[in-house]
Motif scaffolding. Structure first.
Motif, mmCIF file in Angstrom:
data_model
loop_
_atom_site.group_PDB
_atom_site.id
_atom_site.type_symbol
_atom_site.label_atom_id
_atom_site.label_comp_id
_atom_site.label_asym_id
_atom_site.label_seq_id
_atom_site.Cartn_x
_atom_site.Cartn_y
_atom_site.Cartn_z
ATOM 1 N N VAL A 18 18.277 8.349 -25.751
ATOM 2 C CA VAL A 18 19.035 8.937 -24.657
ATOM 3 C C VAL A 18 18.819 10.446 -24.675
ATOM 4 C CG1 VAL A 18 20.775 7.111 -24.704
ATOM 5 C CG2 VAL A 18 21.123 9.157 -26.083
ATOM 6 N N GLY A 19 18.985 11.061 -23.528
ATOM 7 C CA GLY A 19 18.820 12.502 -23.446
ATOM 8 C C GLY A 19 18.210 12.910 -22.129
ATOM 9 N N THR A 20 17.597 14.070 -22.137
ATOM 10 C CA THR A 20 17.073 14.675 -20.910
ATOM 11 C C THR A 20 15.609 15.034 -21.103
ATOM 12 O OG1 THR A 20 19.246 15.606 -20.393
ATOM 13 C CG2 THR A 20 17.370 16.562 -19.254
ATOM 14 N N SER A 21 14.790 14.708 -20.122
ATOM 15 C CA SER A 21 13.386 15.143 -20.105
ATOM 16 C C SER A 21 13.141 15.940 -18.832
ATOM 17 C CB SER A 21 12.436 13.949 -20.191
ATOM 18 O OG SER A 21 12.570 13.117 -19.059
ATOM 19 N N ILE A 22 12.430 17.043 -18.985
ATOM 20 C CA ILE A 22 12.185 17.969 -17.879
ATOM 21 C C ILE A 22 10.681 18.201 -17.779
ATOM 22 C CG2 ILE A 22 12.624 20.284 -16.956
ATOM 23 C CD1 ILE A 22 15.159 20.301 -18.742
ATOM 24 N N THR A 23 10.142 18.053 -16.586
ATOM 25 C CA THR A 23 8.735 18.356 -16.325
ATOM 26 C C THR A 23 8.666 19.358 -15.176
ATOM 27 O OG1 THR A 23 8.037 16.153 -17.038
ATOM 28 C CG2 THR A 23 6.474 17.419 -15.720
ATOM 29 N N ILE A 24 7.945 20.452 -15.402
ATOM 30 C CA ILE A 24 7.809 21.503 -14.393
ATOM 31 C C ILE A 24 6.328 21.783 -14.183
ATOM 32 C CG2 ILE A 24 8.394 23.872 -13.744
ATOM 33 C CD1 ILE A 24 10.772 23.683 -15.664
ATOM 34 N N LYS A 26 1.331 35.795 -5.290
ATOM 35 C CA LYS A 26 1.947 35.861 -6.608
ATOM 36 C C LYS A 26 3.346 35.255 -6.639
ATOM 37 C CE LYS A 26 -1.624 37.825 -8.360
ATOM 38 N NZ LYS A 26 -2.524 37.038 -9.226
ATOM 39 N N ARG A 27 3.716 34.496 -5.612
ATOM 40 C CA ARG A 27 4.941 33.720 -5.670
ATOM 41 C C ARG A 27 4.625 32.356 -6.275
ATOM 42 N NH1 ARG A 27 9.414 35.082 -2.893
ATOM 43 N NH2 ARG A 27 9.864 32.957 -2.185
ATOM 44 N N LEU A 28 5.626 31.762 -6.900
ATOM 45 C CA LEU A 28 5.410 30.518 -7.625
ATOM 46 C C LEU A 28 6.127 29.367 -6.937
ATOM 47 C CD1 LEU A 28 6.126 32.890 -10.076
ATOM 48 C CD2 LEU A 28 4.985 31.076 -11.328
ATOM 49 N N THR A 29 5.414 28.278 -6.773
ATOM 50 C CA THR A 29 6.014 27.040 -6.300
ATOM 51 C C THR A 29 6.236 26.154 -7.522
ATOM 52 O OG1 THR A 29 4.929 27.189 -4.149
ATOM 53 C CG2 THR A 29 5.740 25.029 -4.821
ATOM 54 N N LEU A 30 7.494 25.794 -7.761
ATOM 55 C CA LEU A 30 7.859 24.991 -8.920
ATOM 56 C C LEU A 30 8.193 23.577 -8.476
ATOM 57 C CD1 LEU A 30 10.247 27.500 -10.757
ATOM 58 C CD2 LEU A 30 7.780 27.222 -11.057
ATOM 59 N N SER A 31 7.495 22.610 -9.024
ATOM 60 C CA SER A 31 7.844 21.205 -8.836
ATOM 61 C C SER A 31 8.609 20.769 -10.080
ATOM 62 C CB SER A 31 6.591 20.343 -8.641
ATOM 63 O OG SER A 31 5.911 20.724 -7.471
ATOM 64 N N VAL A 32 9.876 20.435 -9.909
ATOM 65 C CA VAL A 32 10.772 20.158 -11.027
ATOM 66 C C VAL A 32 11.184 18.695 -10.993
ATOM 67 C CG1 VAL A 32 12.916 20.818 -12.186
ATOM 68 C CG2 VAL A 32 11.613 22.541 -10.892
ATOM 69 N N ASP A 33 11.065 18.036 -12.130
ATOM 70 C CA ASP A 33 11.458 16.635 -12.281
ATOM 71 C C ASP A 33 12.357 16.543 -13.516
ATOM 72 O OD1 ASP A 33 11.744 13.918 -12.607
ATOM 73 O OD2 ASP A 33 9.653 13.436 -12.290
ATOM 74 N N VAL A 34 13.617 16.149 -13.309
ATOM 75 C CA VAL A 34 14.579 16.035 -14.404
ATOM 76 C C VAL A 34 15.049 14.590 -14.486
ATOM 77 C CG1 VAL A 34 16.757 16.847 -15.364
ATOM 78 C CG2 VAL A 34 15.334 18.409 -14.033
ATOM 79 N N LYS A 35 14.917 13.999 -15.666
ATOM 80 C CA LYS A 35 15.371 12.626 -15.889
ATOM 81 C C LYS A 35 16.440 12.639 -16.981
ATOM 82 C CE LYS A 35 10.881 10.617 -14.691
ATOM 83 N NZ LYS A 35 9.728 9.822 -15.168
ATOM 84 N N ASP A 36 17.528 11.955 -16.701
ATOM 85 C CA ASP A 36 18.635 11.881 -17.647
ATOM 86 C C ASP A 36 18.902 10.416 -17.971
ATOM 87 O OD1 ASP A 36 20.471 12.958 -19.288
ATOM 88 O OD2 ASP A 36 21.935 13.496 -17.751
ATOM 89 N N THR A 37 19.035 10.116 -19.252
ATOM 90 C CA THR A 37 19.290 8.748 -19.707
ATOM 91 C C THR A 37 20.472 8.762 -20.664
ATOM 92 O OG1 THR A 37 16.907 8.303 -19.598
ATOM 93 C CG2 THR A 37 18.263 6.694 -20.749
ATOM 94 N N TRP A 38 21.390 7.813 -20.489
ATOM 95 C CA TRP A 38 22.538 7.719 -21.373
ATOM 96 C C TRP A 38 23.031 6.277 -21.402
ATOM 97 C CZ3 TRP A 38 22.567 9.459 -16.441
ATOM 98 C CH2 TRP A 38 23.490 8.897 -15.557
ATOM 99 N N LEU A 39 23.894 5.984 -22.352
ATOM 100 C CA LEU A 39 24.512 4.668 -22.437
ATOM 101 C C LEU A 39 25.837 4.699 -21.678
ATOM 102 C CD1 LEU A 39 23.877 3.588 -26.149
ATOM 103 C CD2 LEU A 39 22.632 2.898 -24.092
#
Length: 298
Positions: A197-203, A211-224
């Motif tokens: 269980v916990g959190t995984s983050i992919t950016i 020089k501006r940044l485009t961020l693709s953010v994927d956050v997955k949360d798993t718990w019981l």
């Protein structure tokens, strides 16, 4: 009898990536089909570039990018970090185009990532005029102001190239009894299973021409989740495992455009860690060019 050679250098110009090309006109008669070109490299070492091209031609055997490219001579000049190309004009031009594609500075992006909790009363939506450009958001993500009071749970620094993913996982194992096995004598042995269980983050950062940044953010949360409820009339039997807790999942995906060094705060109402609090993700990207023109003599 000594001969005097006349060498004429014609500067063709500086290209958008900083690459300088200069044509050395042949002076001997009968060399109209022969061209010399000096290419000044801006971001990659001349010796490495020449080696890469020669390795490419060897790997392709006699089938270089074009049949004529086999006759192109490539000589690195370290002091000015240049390549001297010589050969048939069309083949020289083809090799020059390969050099131009190789001669670009890689862009390194450093990502400062914080996972924090803040009192719900301190969490405020970001003002419309301050919001970065965003694409439609999956899940219940919100852009927020950075709260004055918050507790940092995890901090990490990630480094990646533009258009390459950087990942962070904060997890632990939680064990629970999910059944029992009976042996031939009737004894029951509990079956224990571990759940991550916990959190995984992919950016994935992408650096634009401005020089501006485009961020693709994927956050997955798993718990019981909570334990399964038993009917009020069902009393637990001896040796029966306790009620199971089923894994639950939540995922948020979003894309937003920010300036170099700008901190973006994402909040999610998916699973409040504690009553009256909200889990926050803070991301600060910083651009750091790598490569660059090597120091002469090294």
């Amino acid at each position: 009898m000594s001969r005097i050679w006349l060498v004429i250098v014609i500067v063709l110009g500086i290209r958008p990536n900083g690459l300088l090309a200069a044509e050395v006109a042949p002076a001997k008669d009968g060399q109209a089909g022969h061209k010399r070109l000096v290419v000044r490299l801006a971001s990659v070492p001349a010796t490495d570039t020449a080696g890469a091209l020669q390795q490419l031609f060897r790997a392709e055997g006699q089938a270089a990018p074009s049949p004529a490219a086999r006759s192109v001579v490539i000589v690195p000049e370290m002091l000015t970090n240049s390549l001297v190309l010589a050969g048939p004009p069309e083949a020289v031009e083809e090799v020059r185009q390969l050099v131009e594609q190789l001669d670009h500075a890689a862009v390194l992006v450093c990502l400062e990532v914080l996972i924090a909790e803040a009192p719900a009363a301190e969490v405020k939506p970001l003002k419309p005029e301050e919001k970065p450009g965003t694409d439609p958001v999956a899940g219940q993500a919100r852009l927020l102001e950075k709260p004055a009071k918050m507790t940092v749970l995890s901090r990490a620094s990630l480094t990646t190239l533009s258009d390459q993913a950087a990942s962070l996982e904060i997890s632990r194992l939680e064990s629970q009894i999910e059944g029992a096995l009976a042996n031939v004598r009737g004894f029951r042995t509990p079956v224990v299973r571990d759940h991550k269980v916990g959190t995984s983050i992919t950016i994935v950062p992408r650096v634009g021409p401005d020089k501006r940044l485009t961020l693709s953010v994927d956050v997955k949360d798993t718990w019981l989740g909570p334990a399964e409820a038993r009917p009020a009339t069902a009393a637990p039997k001896d040796g029966e495992p306790p009620p199971m807790r089923r894994p639950e999942f939540f995922e948020v995906q979003t894309q937003l455009t920010v300036s170099d060094g700008q901190t973006v705060v994402l909040g999610s109402a998916a699973r409040p860690p504690q009553p009256g609090t909200e889990r926050l993700l803070l991301v600060t990207p910083r651009i750091q060019p790598v490569g660059g023109r090597p120091t002469p003599g090294r």
